[in-house]
Design a protein around this motif. Structure first.
Motif, PDB file in Angstrom:
ATOM      1  N   GLY A   1      -1.951  16.070  -6.374  1.00 15.25           N
ATOM      2  CA  GLY A   1      -1.274  15.182  -5.444  1.00 15.25           C
ATOM      3  C   GLY A   1      -0.801  13.884  -6.069  1.00 15.25           C
ATOM      4  N   CYS A   2      -1.208  13.597  -7.304  1.00 16.58           N
ATOM      5  CA  CYS A   2      -0.811  12.328  -7.914  1.00 16.58           C
ATOM      6  C   CYS A   2      -0.495  12.495  -9.398  1.00 16.58           C
ATOM      7  N   LEU A   3       0.102  13.607  -9.759  1.00 17.49           N
ATOM      8  CA  LEU A   3       0.465  13.821 -11.155  1.00 17.49           C
ATOM      9  C   LEU A   3       1.485  12.786 -11.618  1.00 17.49           C
ATOM     10  N   PRO A   4       1.327  12.232 -12.823  1.00 10.33           N
ATOM     11  CA  PRO A   4       2.385  11.376 -13.364  1.00 10.33           C
ATOM     12  C   PRO A   4       3.697  12.144 -13.413  1.00 10.33           C
ATOM     13  N   ILE A   5       4.786  11.428 -13.163  1.00 14.19           N
ATOM     14  CA  ILE A   5       6.074  12.106 -13.079  1.00 14.19           C
ATOM     15  C   ILE A   5       6.457  12.777 -14.391  1.00 14.19           C
ATOM     16  N   GLU A   6       6.059  12.186 -15.522  1.00 13.58           N
ATOM     17  CA  GLU A   6       6.377  12.793 -16.813  1.00 13.58           C
ATOM     18  C   GLU A   6       5.563  14.057 -17.060  1.00 13.58           C
ATOM     19  N   VAL A   7       4.356  14.131 -16.479  1.00 11.97           N
ATOM     20  CA  VAL A   7       3.553  15.354 -16.594  1.00 11.97           C
ATOM     21  C   VAL A   7       4.200  16.472 -15.787  1.00 11.97           C
ATOM     22  N   MET A   8       4.738  16.128 -14.606  1.00  9.63           N
ATOM     23  CA  MET A   8       5.472  17.133 -13.824  1.00  9.63           C
ATOM     24  C   MET A   8       6.683  17.638 -14.601  1.00  9.63           C
ATOM     25  N   ALA A   9       7.385  16.728 -15.278  1.00 13.54           N
ATOM     26  CA  ALA A   9       8.563  17.132 -16.056  1.00 13.54           C
ATOM     27  C   ALA A   9       8.169  18.057 -17.202  1.00 13.54           C
TER      28      ALA A   9
ATOM     29  N   THR B   1      10.866  -6.044   2.401  1.00 12.46           N
ATOM     30  CA  THR B   1      11.422  -6.568   1.152  1.00 12.46           C
ATOM     31  C   THR B   1      11.088  -5.708  -0.051  1.00 12.46           C
ATOM     32  N   LEU B   2      10.069  -4.851   0.066  1.00 10.77           N
ATOM     33  CA  LEU B   2       9.602  -4.037  -1.057  1.00 10.77           C
ATOM     34  C   LEU B   2       9.668  -2.558  -0.694  1.00 10.77           C
ATOM     35  N   TRP B   3      10.155  -1.747  -1.636  1.00  9.77           N
ATOM     36  CA  TRP B   3      10.266  -0.311  -1.422  1.00  9.77           C
ATOM     37  C   TRP B   3       9.678   0.409  -2.636  1.00  9.77           C
ATOM     38  N   ASN B   4       8.834   1.422  -2.373  1.00 12.18           N
ATOM     39  CA  ASN B   4       8.218   2.142  -3.491  1.00 12.18           C
ATOM     40  C   ASN B   4       8.948   3.443  -3.790  1.00 12.18           C
ATOM     41  N   MET B   5       8.927   3.826  -5.059  1.00 10.52           N
ATOM     42  CA  MET B   5       9.589   5.041  -5.514  1.00 10.52           C
ATOM     43  C   MET B   5       8.655   6.216  -5.262  1.00 10.52           C
ATOM     44  N   VAL B   6       9.008   7.055  -4.322  1.00  8.40           N
ATOM     45  CA  VAL B   6       8.110   8.095  -3.824  1.00  8.40           C
ATOM     46  C   VAL B   6       7.807   9.118  -4.924  1.00  8.40           C
ATOM     47  N   GLY B   7       6.503   9.299  -5.200  1.00 12.73           N
ATOM     48  CA  GLY B   7       6.079  10.305  -6.167  1.00 12.73           C
ATOM     49  C   GLY B   7       6.261   9.914  -7.614  1.00 12.73           C
ATOM     50  N   PHE B   8       6.503   8.642  -7.897  1.00 14.33           N
ATOM     51  CA  PHE B   8       6.830   8.217  -9.255  1.00 14.33           C
ATOM     52  C   PHE B   8       5.673   7.523  -9.971  1.00 14.33           C
ATOM     53  N   GLN B   9       4.411   7.880  -9.651  1.00 18.72           N
ATOM     54  CA  GLN B   9       3.303   7.374 -10.443  1.00 18.72           C
ATOM     55  C   GLN B   9       3.484   7.846 -11.890  1.00 18.72           C
ATOM     56  N   THR B  10       3.082   7.013 -12.839  1.00 14.48           N
ATOM     57  CA  THR B  10       3.452   7.307 -14.219  1.00 14.48           C
ATOM     58  C   THR B  10       2.522   6.645 -15.221  1.00 14.48           C
ATOM     59  N   LYS B  11       2.444   7.238 -16.409  1.00 12.75           N
ATOM     60  CA  LYS B  11       1.744   6.621 -17.535  1.00 12.75           C
ATOM     61  C   LYS B  11       2.738   6.145 -18.588  1.00 12.75           C
TER      62      LYS B  11
ATOM     63  N   PHE C   1      11.864  -4.922 -10.465  1.00 10.87           N
ATOM     64  CA  PHE C   1      10.604  -4.259 -10.135  1.00 10.87           C
ATOM     65  C   PHE C   1       9.537  -5.295  -9.788  1.00 10.87           C
ATOM     66  N   ALA C   2       9.020  -5.193  -8.564  1.00  9.39           N
ATOM     67  CA  ALA C   2       7.901  -6.051  -8.169  1.00  9.39           C
ATOM     68  C   ALA C   2       6.614  -5.565  -8.802  1.00  9.39           C
ATOM     69  N   ARG C   3       6.570  -4.282  -9.123  1.00  7.62           N
ATOM     70  CA  ARG C   3       5.408  -3.689  -9.780  1.00  7.62           C
ATOM     71  C   ARG C   3       5.883  -2.442 -10.494  1.00  7.62           C
ATOM     72  N   LEU C   4       5.376  -2.208 -11.697  1.00 10.05           N
ATOM     73  CA  LEU C   4       5.670  -0.981 -12.414  1.00 10.05           C
ATOM     74  C   LEU C   4       4.527   0.011 -12.232  1.00 10.05           C
ATOM     75  N   GLY C   5       4.782   1.253 -12.574  1.00  4.04           N
ATOM     76  CA  GLY C   5       3.825   2.312 -12.300  1.00  4.04           C
ATOM     77  C   GLY C   5       2.668   2.347 -13.274  1.00  4.04           C
ATOM     78  N   GLY C   6       1.648   3.117 -12.907  1.00  2.00           N
ATOM     79  CA  GLY C   6       0.495   3.258 -13.777  1.00  2.00           C
ATOM     80  C   GLY C   6      -0.503   4.240 -13.212  1.00  2.00           C
ATOM     81  N   LEU C   7      -1.457   4.609 -14.047  1.00  2.00           N
ATOM     82  CA  LEU C   7      -2.560   5.464 -13.631  1.00  2.00           C
ATOM     83  C   LEU C   7      -3.742   5.074 -14.502  1.00  2.00           C
TER      84      LEU C   7
END
Length: 468
Positions: free
Chosen positions: A234-242, A283-293, A314-320
């Motif tokens: 349910g929370c795979l990094p997007i690059e792992v999905m790729a 004011t802030l919108w998150n990129m759906v499913g884009f958790q990332t390392k 970007f108000a915040r960048l992704g991470g895990l």
């Protein structure tokens, strides 16, 4: 009059700041720190407020940076963390960086010398005893297993997270709506009654293939040895999905079905990136499913390849990574008390903030709330127009619940503050128009001036906390 102590669990930045604020208000403090009795995988010393990662408190300019504004507000409220940081700063350009050893020693010495502070070196293994009627839990991301288990039992399964699965968050003003459009998949109306709850960014096949290539080639961060962060489907990094196949994302978070481009209804997108509103202000919108390392530099470069996000701020960048934090909007009230057990307050990273300064800021507020309550002079949180007020507002009620795992740690950023009236920043005092390039800077300056003025008014209206 004898005043019972406030107990604080954890001697990091938040716990140290909370202890200082409580003691400065004239209320006794017992600060419980488990090091050196029990160490952690990240700490190297037994000093209070030890900086375990970077030695930077980030930008120090309140006129143009949100964390700099938070610095300024904390200085106004007598922060020990900011005072020690200022006294032990090292050259870092526009940032406030500190000599980490001197900084920790200064905080430790000042707390040890305070007549109302007692430091006890012990692990609080489990929930604090019932006779501690005012407690601030400020144990950070490396909360001991025994205390984590006790809090988990108290809050219920699923209300305590042990790792971050963070998707990037974008300031809505930086999204190009001449390319993107608002629509929910199949125009489905959600609980809020909105059939256009998402912002959609379309990709053609060539754009999608280039994006996949960039994801696969992008530089990734590695887990630290002690993190042991699991990947869940349910929370795979997007690059792992790729990595699992070039079409995986088109059948996952980037699937194009059920959406029609308002700007070009006849052309079917090959893939679509969706953004979902993240805060009540919109004011802030998150990129759906884009958790990332992906490393931060790679993220900004790659995610700006997405049509409509070429100029994304970007108000915040992704991470895990490993963390321990509460589902604070559900569990905590505006005074940082646990709704089901109000004797317990929480502060620091465990509440769902990121960063040294943000953690200390929540400790500052928790300490002031606890001291005011102990003295029978309760206070309201600072206004939402201040950095302090915006931060606590976000973690205790400003986040929009998007389902399990939707609440994730956040740094302070301008998107958490109510926006200024555009008229304020479109014209100079002489009536001439401000150009678009200058407007962003003018808006940040205006938000800073408003915040500091509103904080001054709040301080003036707060009853004196010092014990009589």
């Amino acid at each position: 009059m004898s005043i019972s102590p406030v107990h604080i669990v954890g001697g990091g930045l938040a716990g140290s700041e909370a202890a200082w604020q409580v003691a400065q208000a004239g209320v006794p403090v017992v600060l419980h720190e488990m090091r050196p009795v029990r160490g952690t995988d990240a700490h190297q010393t037994d000093g209070l407020a030890e900086l375990v990662c970077s030695n930077s408190f980030r930008a120090d300019d309140w006129t143009g940076n949100a964390v700099g504004l938070l610095h300024a507000e904390m200085r106004k409220l007598g922060s020990i963390i900011m005072s020690a940081g200022d006294a032990h700063q090292v050259p870092a350009g526009g940032a406030l960086a500190v000599d980490r050893e001197g900084f920790s020693q200064a905080v430790t010495a000042r707390l040890e010398a305070h007549p109302l502070v007692t430091i006890v070196r012990e692990e609080v293994a489990g929930l604090p005893p019932a006779d501690w009627d005012s407690v601030i839990v400020a144990t950070g991301p490396l909360t001991s297993p025994a205390l984590s288990a006790a809090v988990l039992e108290l809050t219920g399964e699923g209300e305590l997270s042990f790792f971050d699965a963070i998707a990037p968050i974008v300031n809505v003003e930086s999204i190009d709506m001449d390319i993107c459009w608002r629509q929910s998949r199949y125009d489905k109306v959600g609980p809020g009654g909105d059939a256009a709850a998402y912002i959609n960014c379309p990709m053609d096949k060539a754009q999608y293939e280039a994006f996949i290539d960039a994801l696969l080639a992008g530089e990734k961060s590695e887990f630290k040895d002690w993190e042991h962060v699991p990947y869940f489907d349910g929370c795979l990094p997007i690059e792992v999905m790729a990595e699992r196949g070039r079409e995986t994302l088109r059948h996952g978070p980037m699937k194009p079905v059920g959406l029609t481009n308002d700007h070009d209804p006849q052309t079917k997108a090959h893939a679509i990136v969706q953004l979902r509103q993240d805060n009540a202000l919109g004011t802030l919108w998150n990129m759906v499913g884009f958790q990332t390392k992906l490393k931060h530099g790679a993220q900004t470069e790659i995610f700006r390849m997405i049509p409509g996000l070429e100029k994304a701020v970007f108000a915040r960048l992704g991470g895990l990574h490993r963390n321990t934090f509460l589902n604070s909007p559900k569990l905590l009230d505006a005074q940082l008390r646990m709704k089901s057990q109000p004797r317990l307050r929480f502060a620091g990273q465990v509440t769902g903030v990121e960063g040294y300064v943000e953690s200390a800021a929540v400790g500052l507020l928790a300490g002031r709330f606890a001291a005011a309550e102990r003295l029978g002079r309760p206070i309201d949180p600072p206004p939402a127009t201040t950095a302090l007020g915006a931060l606590i507002g976000h973690i205790t009620g400003g986040h929009i619940d998007g389902g399990k795992g939707s609440f994730q740690p956040m740094n302070i950023n301008y998107g958490l503050l109510p926006p200024l009236d555009d008229a304020v920043v479109k014209r100079r005092e002489d009536g001439s128009r401000i150009g678009s390039k200058e407007r962003g800077r003018a808006k940040k300056l205006g938000m800073g001036e408003r915040a500091l003025a509103d904080l001054d008014r709040w301080v003036a209206g707060v009853p004196a906390l010092a014990a009589e």
